[in-house]
Write an enzyme that holds these catalytic residues in place. Structure first.
Site, mmCIF file in Angstrom:
data_model
loop_
_atom_site.group_PDB
_atom_site.id
_atom_site.type_symbol
_atom_site.label_atom_id
_atom_site.label_comp_id
_atom_site.label_asym_id
_atom_site.label_seq_id
_atom_site.Cartn_x
_atom_site.Cartn_y
_atom_site.Cartn_z
ATOM 1 N N ALA A 252 1.085 -0.754 0.236
ATOM 2 C CA ALA A 252 0.010 -0.153 -0.563
ATOM 3 C C ALA A 252 0.520 1.225 -0.089
ATOM 4 O O ALA A 252 1.735 1.252 0.316
ATOM 5 C CB ALA A 252 -0.605 0.056 1.457
ATOM 6 N N CYS A 260 6.614 3.672 -17.276
ATOM 7 C CA CYS A 260 6.125 3.162 -17.416
ATOM 8 C C CYS A 260 4.833 2.731 -17.035
ATOM 9 O O CYS A 260 3.739 3.031 -18.308
ATOM 10 C CB CYS A 260 6.795 1.677 -17.770
#
Length: 441
Positions: A252, A260
């Site tokens: 998280a 990318c």
């Protein structure tokens, strides 16, 4: 083997250096003369662990060359790798101008049969167009084969990924071309997947889209954990033990960034739309990720009446540790929003300060010391999980800050450790820690 790599950017430079380390004779060409001069002297224009020593080693041993001269680069190459950038247009489509410019240049300079291998991330069908372009411009007696060989290098661990990657994908329309590429990589002993060109092109986009989906999914679960009082660290550990899910990309945080994932998810979305398919799942992934970057400022406004005139330390500027790349970094969103709220920002990063200065100039302060960044700060926000930050003693927040309030966007510290110190500590998907705060003023 004589190999030319077109493009001395991130992928092209790492590819050039590592192929030379495998024993090939490599020429890397780029149109930026200043960059080439720097590389010829043995200095890397990008930060990547282990790259510069290998660069210098292979220059000295005579396997690696840098040039701006296309005749020198392309005339006698056995294999040419295309590793130029494919940035996105405003509408999210991949900008292939650099790829096509290189192909035009190659076509008029090659003098022998050659394999052109595309490493740049390109939409499905691009290599077909490359083949048509080459065939229309090359000398008729020359045989040119096109191969798709997508890269899977992670910034911050690219050299390790090259030598110890999970797989190598080779998309070719004939076995002979595939075998040449297979021989280049054979010393690595990495599993090789051979497929057709279009499937290879799709593998790259599908891989990045799936990983981006895992990141956004776990951030949505983290939001639910906050609401019900669960701990996202325990949840991800529990689900990651399932072999069907695995533990990777379940951290998280403030979402994905870099060159990318953001670009490739948008490009795949556009490709999907152009085919008449509404990729609803990927649309949600992008939406969740964009929202996640604002988490620290949203939380800051919940715990402080106003940010106007407050000193805020932002720790970590690159989009991930061990790189100086700030493209799509959460820190950029956070700093912009803090400035909009009227806060005074002091930013810390081990290596990415130069790049952030180009964006913000004198509108914020900079330091390469965490203590300086947090000194007399009203709030600290952690946006990148650099090891220097993870190892920073928790007691120093209360000692140096005006009020020890920390919003940790990367869950750098174990909660059981945080609870030992007088902090207000907010992280992602975990219970807030509130200990007795001391106002030093």
């Amino acid at each position: 083997m004589k190999i030319t790599v077109a493009g001395a950017g991130y992928v092209g430079l790492v590819t050039s250096v590592c192929l030379a380390e495998l024993g090939h004779e490599v020429i890397c060409i780029d149109i930026q003369s200043e960059k080439i001069e720097q590389l010829q002297e043995g200095y890397s224009p990008i930060y990547e662990p282990e790259l510069e020593p290998l660069l210098q080693k292979n220059l000295i041993e005579g396997r690696l060359y840098f040039t701006t001269n296309p005749r020198y680069a392309y005339t006698h190459a056995d294999v040419i790798f295309i590793a130029v950038g494919t940035p996105q247009h405003v509408d999210g489509t991949a900008n292939l101008d650099y790829v096509y410019d290189v192909i035009e240049t190659i076509a008029v300079h090659i003098e022998n049969d050659v394999i052109i291998c595309t490493k740049s991330t390109v939409p499905v069908g691009t290599n077909e167009k490359i083949k048509r372009m080459i065939d229309s411009k090359k000398l008729p007696q020359l045989r040119v084969e096109i191969v798709s060989n997508p890269e899977f290098l992670r910034e911050g661990s690219a050299v390790v990924d090259f030598f110890y990657g999970d797989r190598i994908v080779i998309g070719a329309e004939n076995e002979e071309s595939a075998r040449v590429l297979e021989n280049i990589y054979q010393p690595l002993k990495i599993p090789i997947i051979k497929t057709d060109v279009k499937s290879a092109e799709m593998i790259k986009y599908a891989s990045n889209a799936f990983l981006a989906t895992k990141i956004s999914f776990v951030n949505e679960i983290a939001r639910m954990c906050e609401k019900v009082g669960a701990n996202i660290d325990d949840v991800t550990y529990g689900i990651g033990k399932d072999q069907r899910i695995g533990p990777y990309f379940l951290k998280a945080g403030l979402g994905y960034g870099g060159s990318c994932f953001p670009k490739d998810t948008r490009a795949l979305m556009h490709t999907s739309g152009s085919l008449g398919h509404h990729f609803e799942l990927l649309e949600a992934v992008i939406k969740v990720n964009n929202r996640q970057k604002s988490f620290p400022v949203v939380k800051a406004k919940e715990i402080m009446p106003s940010l106007k005139g407050k000193k805020v330390a932002v720790l970590g500027l690159s989009f991930k540790p061990n790189t100086d790349d700030i493209r799509e970094a959460a820190s950029i969103t956070v700093i912009k929003e803090l400035l909009q709220e009227g806060a005074s920002v002091t930013a810390y990063d081990p290596i990415a300060i130069k790049n952030v200065k180009e964006l913000f100039g004198d509108s914020i302060d900079y330091t390469d010391e965490i203590q300086t960044a947090i000194y007399h700060a009203d709030l600290t926000i952690i946006t990148t999980e650099w090891e220097q930050i993870k190892q920073f003693p928790l007691n120093l927040y209360s000692e140096y800050m005006k009020e020890p309030k920390v919003i940790d966007g990367r869950n750098c510290y174990p909660l059981e450790e945080v609870q030992k110190y007088p902090l207000l500590y907010v992280s992602i998907g975990r219970p807030t820690v509130v200990k007795t705060l001391t106002n030093k003023l």
